[in-house]
Design a protein around this motif. Structure first.
Motif: not given
Length: 407
Positions: A311-323
């Motif tokens: 609904l608002d492509i300026s807003e995001s979030n992410y899964a915390f990936v890495g090691n």
């Protein structure tokens, strides 16, 4: 002010050297359930019905701390808080093979911020067990998953005042579901444990709309020289002063299908579901007051870790990936002063390196055990180096004094 704060910490640790004599009963009523490795030194407060058909054991513990924090580019600040305040009930009903355990949390840092429309996270553990013999534990309810060593250990059994930065980001924590543990621990010969779980994957106290995704977890623990004394696998540091070398090597894997949160069972909500895979490897060694631990943790996703609000492509979030890797070494003297050093390094995944820094953490601690882990005084200094994607870096540090007490 910093020197005054450090002096106060050292004064209280030195003061705790006063001789205290405590008699421990050999008839310990602790349940020793593999899915609930609470640290305990005494018996707690126990009640058993006259017909022996019901048992209730009550325990509490609290952590009080004060911290001086200085983050790069910010003014220094003091933080005093009750970090943890826990109440635990366990026992059996009808038959000692049918057990229950409940743990509640009351400190703000445990419960989390109260927000409208969200659950109040007082309940940490609420689980029933069937234990047909000493080798099998079968459980149903909400409790810790068989994940990395430091998370499985109670926070009351830590050498330093908090777990590592990698545990904070990559652990798999608590969930609701079924677990089956096969335990084969022997004093002086090769031992092994197998632990499995099928759970919701949504974390503790979740009431979100149901979906068809579940989390599947499996873990193997090996003890080449036999089991640790007094369940020493489940607490850090060699407070028992093992008379023979003891080693544990373990590996765990989880696939969390259609996870809704940034860290699987933990974190904020994602805008799209992601299936996540976690690998958790640990080793622990103890002998004659010396203790060493090392761990590796990682998380990957089936798709790009970044999710966008439709609904608002300026807003995001992410899964915390890495090691990340953790290394910890300590020595506990015969007078129960323990010196601890820890180094952690964390690398974020390629998908999120623009949003989160790589981090290195250095920690030094001094702990005075008065009643083993159940009553201890701790001082710690911690230094973080944060390296950002644009080439900049920040250096943060804190100095902390903490008292833990419980039964």
């Amino acid at each position: 002010m910093r020197l005054l704060f450090l002096s106060i910490c050292l004064f209280f640790i030195s003061f705790s050297n006063a001789q205290i004599t405590i008699n421990q009963s050999k008839n310990d009523n602790d349940l020793k359930l593999s899915a609930l490795p609470y640290y305990s030194f005494g018996k707690g407060l126990g009640l058993t019905s006259p017909d022996s058909l019901f048992q209730l054991n009550i325990r509490f513990r609290m952590q009080n701390r004060v911290t001086y924090i200085e983050n790069d580019g910010e003014n220094g600040a003091y933080d005093g808080q009750i970090r943890r305040l826990r109440l635990r009930f366990d026992g059996y009903v009808g038959n000692p093979k049918f057990l229950y355990a409940i743990q509640l949390s009351f400190a703000p840092g445990d419960v989390g911020e109260i927000q409208e429309g969200e659950n109040l996270n007082i309940i940490r553990d609420a689980v029933v067990f069937y234990r047909p013999n000493n080798h099998w534990n079968i459980s149903f309810g909400q409790t810790k998953l068989p994940g990395n060593r430091q998370r499985v250990n109670s926070s009351g059994g830590l050498q330093l005042t908090d777990r590592t930065i990698n545990n904070a980001k990559f652990t798999i924590d608590r969930d609701f579901g079924f677990q089956v543990h096969n335990m084969n621990e022997f004093k002086d010969k090769f031992s092994y444990n197998f632990k499995t779980a099928i759970s919701s994957g949504e974390g503790r106290n979740s009431t979100d709309n149901p979906d068809d995704g579940v989390a599947v977890t499996g873990k193997v623990e090996l003890f080449p020289f036999g089991a640790f004394s007094k369940d020493g696998t489940y607490f850090e540091g060699d407070v028992i002063r093992e008379k023979k070398p003891k080693l544990m090597i373990s590996g765990a894997f989880q696939q969390n299908n259609h996870a809704r949160r940034t860290q699987g069972q933990l974190g904020n909500d994602l805008f799209e579901q992601r299936s996540m895979k976690s690998v958790l490897l640990d080793a622990m060694f103890k002998y004659n007051g010396w203790a060493a631990m090392t761990s590796y943790m990682s998380r990957t996703t089936n798709d790009n870790a970044i999710t966008v609000n439709p609904l608002d492509i300026s807003e995001s979030n992410y899964a915390f990936v890495g090691n990340g890797f953790d290394y910890q070494l300590s020595y506990n003297t015969k007078t129960n002063y323990e010196f601890i050093g820890r180094y952690s390094i964390q690398k974020v995944g390629e998908d999120i390196k623009m949003f989160s820094p790589n981090t290195k953490q250095f920690s030094l601690g001094l702990t005075r055990y008065i009643w083993e882990h159940s009553f201890k005084v701790q001082g710690e200094i911690n230094y973080d180096i944060l390296d950002f994607y644009d080439g900049t870096s920040k250096n943060n540090w804190y100095l902390r004094f903490q008292v833990e007490i419980g039964i």
